[in-house]
Design a protein around this motif. Sequence first.
Motif, mmCIF file in Angstrom:
data_model
loop_
_atom_site.group_PDB
_atom_site.id
_atom_site.type_symbol
_atom_site.label_atom_id
_atom_site.label_comp_id
_atom_site.label_asym_id
_atom_site.label_seq_id
_atom_site.Cartn_x
_atom_site.Cartn_y
_atom_site.Cartn_z
ATOM 1 N N PRO A 126 0.817 -1.214 0.000
ATOM 2 C CA PRO A 126 0.000 0.000 0.000
ATOM 3 C C PRO A 126 0.846 1.257 0.000
ATOM 4 C CG PRO A 126 0.079 -0.967 2.187
ATOM 5 C CD PRO A 126 0.768 -1.935 1.265
ATOM 6 N N SER A 127 0.237 2.342 -0.392
ATOM 7 C CA SER A 127 0.916 3.629 -0.342
ATOM 8 C C SER A 127 1.076 4.042 1.122
ATOM 9 C CB SER A 127 0.088 4.679 -1.089
ATOM 10 O OG SER A 127 -1.182 4.816 -0.471
ATOM 11 N N PRO A 128 1.952 5.010 1.413
ATOM 12 C CA PRO A 128 2.152 5.434 2.805
ATOM 13 C C PRO A 128 0.882 5.945 3.461
ATOM 14 C CG PRO A 128 3.901 6.259 1.403
ATOM 15 C CD PRO A 128 2.859 5.692 0.495
ATOM 16 N N GLU A 129 -0.045 6.448 2.673
ATOM 17 C CA GLU A 129 -1.291 6.948 3.215
ATOM 18 C C GLU A 129 -2.462 6.313 2.493
ATOM 19 O OE1 GLU A 129 -1.390 11.144 3.077
ATOM 20 O OE2 GLU A 129 0.089 11.418 4.655
ATOM 21 N N ALA A 130 -3.537 6.098 3.229
ATOM 22 C CA ALA A 130 -4.759 5.554 2.641
ATOM 23 C C ALA A 130 -5.433 6.619 1.789
ATOM 24 C CB ALA A 130 -5.690 5.088 3.754
ATOM 25 N N PRO A 131 -6.369 6.224 0.925
ATOM 26 C CA PRO A 131 -7.065 7.223 0.112
ATOM 27 C C PRO A 131 -7.922 8.132 0.989
ATOM 28 C CG PRO A 131 -8.077 5.062 -0.123
ATOM 29 C CD PRO A 131 -6.804 4.853 0.619
ATOM 30 N N HIS B 2 -4.263 6.328 16.092
ATOM 31 C CA HIS B 2 -3.532 6.300 14.828
ATOM 32 C C HIS B 2 -4.164 7.266 13.827
ATOM 33 C CE1 HIS B 2 -1.467 2.824 16.364
ATOM 34 N NE2 HIS B 2 -2.585 2.110 16.426
ATOM 35 N N PRO B 3 -3.382 7.871 12.934
ATOM 36 C CA PRO B 3 -3.954 8.726 11.895
ATOM 37 C C PRO B 3 -4.986 7.964 11.075
ATOM 38 C CG PRO B 3 -1.581 8.973 11.967
ATOM 39 C CD PRO B 3 -1.906 7.818 12.861
ATOM 40 N N ALA B 4 -6.095 8.622 10.775
ATOM 41 C CA ALA B 4 -7.171 7.998 10.001
ATOM 42 C C ALA B 4 -7.499 8.862 8.802
ATOM 43 C CB ALA B 4 -8.405 7.797 10.879
ATOM 44 N N TYR B 5 -8.138 8.256 7.805
ATOM 45 C CA TYR B 5 -8.427 8.926 6.539
ATOM 46 C C TYR B 5 -9.845 8.586 6.098
ATOM 47 C CZ TYR B 5 -3.355 9.096 6.677
ATOM 48 O OH TYR B 5 -2.061 9.286 7.086
ATOM 49 N N VAL C 79 -6.733 -1.169 8.225
ATOM 50 C CA VAL C 79 -8.149 -1.505 8.415
ATOM 51 C C VAL C 79 -8.970 -0.499 7.624
ATOM 52 C CG1 VAL C 79 -10.015 -1.883 10.063
ATOM 53 C CG2 VAL C 79 -7.659 -2.243 10.767
ATOM 54 N N SER C 80 -10.060 -0.956 7.021
ATOM 55 C CA SER C 80 -10.977 -0.031 6.359
ATOM 56 C C SER C 80 -12.415 -0.387 6.726
ATOM 57 C CB SER C 80 -10.815 -0.073 4.832
ATOM 58 O OG SER C 80 -11.250 -1.318 4.316
ATOM 59 N N VAL C 81 -13.251 0.630 6.838
ATOM 60 C CA VAL C 81 -14.688 0.457 7.040
ATOM 61 C C VAL C 81 -15.378 1.141 5.875
ATOM 62 C CG1 VAL C 81 -16.664 0.883 8.541
ATOM 63 C CG2 VAL C 81 -14.402 0.451 9.545
ATOM 64 N N THR C 82 -16.069 0.367 5.060
ATOM 65 C CA THR C 82 -16.724 0.883 3.863
ATOM 66 C C THR C 82 -18.231 0.890 4.063
ATOM 67 O OG1 THR C 82 -14.968 -0.055 2.487
ATOM 68 C CG2 THR C 82 -16.999 0.620 1.374
ATOM 69 N N VAL C 83 -18.854 2.026 3.832
ATOM 70 C CA VAL C 83 -20.310 2.164 3.958
ATOM 71 C C VAL C 83 -20.867 2.510 2.590
ATOM 72 C CG1 VAL C 83 -22.201 3.391 5.083
ATOM 73 C CG2 VAL C 83 -20.073 2.944 6.346
ATOM 74 N N ARG C 84 -21.842 1.731 2.144
ATOM 75 C CA ARG C 84 -22.441 1.941 0.828
ATOM 76 C C ARG C 84 -23.937 2.197 0.958
ATOM 77 N NH1 ARG C 84 -19.560 0.287 -3.645
ATOM 78 N NH2 ARG C 84 -17.646 -0.860 -3.257
ATOM 79 N N SER C 85 -24.397 3.230 0.271
ATOM 80 C CA SER C 85 -25.827 3.480 0.072
ATOM 81 C C SER C 85 -26.617 3.556 1.368
ATOM 82 C CB SER C 85 -26.428 2.404 -0.846
ATOM 83 O OG SER C 85 -25.747 2.343 -2.071
ATOM 84 N N LEU C 86 -26.054 4.155 2.404
ATOM 85 C CA LEU C 86 -26.755 4.374 3.661
ATOM 86 C C LEU C 86 -26.712 5.858 4.003
ATOM 87 C CD1 LEU C 86 -25.370 1.431 5.836
ATOM 88 C CD2 LEU C 86 -27.607 1.555 4.742
ATOM 89 N N ASP C 87 -27.725 6.348 4.721
ATOM 90 C CA ASP C 87 -27.718 7.724 5.179
ATOM 91 C C ASP C 87 -26.561 7.954 6.144
ATOM 92 O OD1 ASP C 87 -29.874 8.735 3.782
ATOM 93 O OD2 ASP C 87 -31.335 8.128 5.302
ATOM 94 N N SER D 238 -18.399 5.498 1.267
ATOM 95 C CA SER D 238 -17.484 6.225 2.137
ATOM 96 C C SER D 238 -16.569 5.198 2.773
ATOM 97 C CB SER D 238 -18.243 6.993 3.217
ATOM 98 O OG SER D 238 -18.915 8.098 2.677
ATOM 99 N N LEU D 239 -15.272 5.511 2.847
ATOM 100 C CA LEU D 239 -14.282 4.562 3.327
ATOM 101 C C LEU D 239 -13.426 5.227 4.389
ATOM 102 C CD1 LEU D 239 -12.297 2.087 1.141
ATOM 103 C CD2 LEU D 239 -11.107 3.444 2.846
ATOM 104 N N LEU D 240 -13.557 4.740 5.641
ATOM 105 C CA LEU D 240 -12.758 5.216 6.757
ATOM 106 C C LEU D 240 -11.667 4.189 7.026
ATOM 107 C CD1 LEU D 240 -12.365 7.215 9.148
ATOM 108 C CD2 LEU D 240 -13.919 5.755 10.465
ATOM 109 N N SER D 241 -10.402 4.629 7.102
ATOM 110 C CA SER D 241 -9.308 3.669 7.236
ATOM 111 C C SER D 241 -8.207 4.199 8.142
ATOM 112 C CB SER D 241 -8.738 3.326 5.852
ATOM 113 O OG SER D 241 -8.357 4.495 5.161
ATOM 114 N N TRP D 242 -7.445 3.254 8.697
ATOM 115 C CA TRP D 242 -6.311 3.583 9.543
ATOM 116 C C TRP D 242 -5.389 2.369 9.641
ATOM 117 C CZ3 TRP D 242 -10.902 1.843 11.243
ATOM 118 C CH2 TRP D 242 -10.913 0.848 12.222
ATOM 119 N N GLN D 243 -4.163 2.583 10.122
ATOM 120 C CA GLN D 243 -3.231 1.486 10.352
ATOM 121 C C GLN D 243 -3.426 0.971 11.781
ATOM 122 O OE1 GLN D 243 0.838 1.182 8.610
ATOM 123 N NE2 GLN D 243 0.653 3.410 8.437
ATOM 124 N N TYR D 244 -3.799 -0.313 11.913
ATOM 125 C CA TYR D 244 -3.942 -0.876 13.254
ATOM 126 C C TYR D 244 -2.582 -1.232 13.842
ATOM 127 C CZ TYR D 244 -3.362 -5.477 11.029
ATOM 128 O OH TYR D 244 -2.880 -6.556 10.313
#
Length: 412
Positions: free
Chosen positions: A203-208, A218-221, A241-249, A229-235
Amino acid sequence: MNRDDEAAVRTLLARVADDLPAGGVPAQTLLVAGERVVRRQRRLAVAAVAAVAAVVLLGSAAVLGGPGAPGTPGDGGAPTPDRSAVTATPSRPAATPSRSIADLGGPVTTRGEAPTVAPARFDPTRRSFRLGWVPPSAIHQVSRTGVTIQSAEAIVPDPLVPGGPVEPGPMMGIAGSVRVRTGARGVDIFSPQLGSGLTGQVPSPEAPGAPVAPVDGHPAYLYTDREQSLLSWQYAPGGWVSVTVRSLDRPEEVARQVVASLTWQDERVTVPFRPLDVPPRATLIGVELRTWKGRWLDAEAHYLASGATGDEANRRDLSIGVSNGMYEGDGSDLGGSTTRVDGRAGAAVEGPKGLGAYRVAQLPGCRDCVAEVDTESPAALKAVGNRSGALRLAAAIRLVANPTDPTTWRPL
């Protein structure tokens, strides 16, 4: 395309193949093409998928009489600076998460003891985390172990036909979802979600995305586009780790609520079927379990067969498992097959290069359950003893004494 998209495409193609009139594109050709698309979608370009879909549509237009089932959310393209942020719409299911997180934008802390060292490889027989809070309407859940990536997903189902029933199965629609993914050290978990379909890249040094409040210190992105929407950080160093949310309010709010209830653990994976004799030197590389309203729906073990070569060695090429309610009735309607194995209904779908799906229904103790053996390479097909051996292997699968009680399940 995620696993639910794959299942929907697979079943649609099977139904099309069963119903095609004589002449034109051979039914078996369409079915095998569909199996190839859904089983190898991680490595196929979007153009290749579109080409196969076009063949299916052209060959079955007379039967289907119009467009297929409504589309489901898919993995979007690679991030670009001009992608607009996800916005709430009336059509999105409301997740209504609790507002207990500090300001819904402050630091977030997970539960349990987060790893301090990212493993070079995960043990596929163990699960490293579990979900806590998910949207109440996300009644279909999927957990997957693997050697490079582990994941858990909560899905909000949707009727395939407006006003129709919401029910489990290969043709289940998807209204929205939440997915958590963890990667082993040095593994790129972002490309599969953002369009390339590749894994195993450094992976690149930073998440998208843009920096946001930290997670576990830890820094998150946060990355957003029109679909997710994708929330990610280095554990841990080198492990993301990434948390992806699709088609939700309120997707960012949902992601942070999921993170706040995420629990780290080290748990042995168990399945509702008894251990069986797998082909010699077949290596277990992952386990997948699906539930519907808390009831198990499908359990699969994924293997790499000895002798797999080239690209086959970078993915699973043999799957063995049991479905409970994924197929209508007792499974004897699979492909309209007249195949019988030990007096039970069976079906075999085969194609070139070792592709095959071998099913036997009416498992002892569960009439609605279907055992399945899938091969994706010549090495895997040879390992199970070709068609007859694969059907015998499927017929040999037995459930535990009380498969509805997860405490009675067995490790692989």
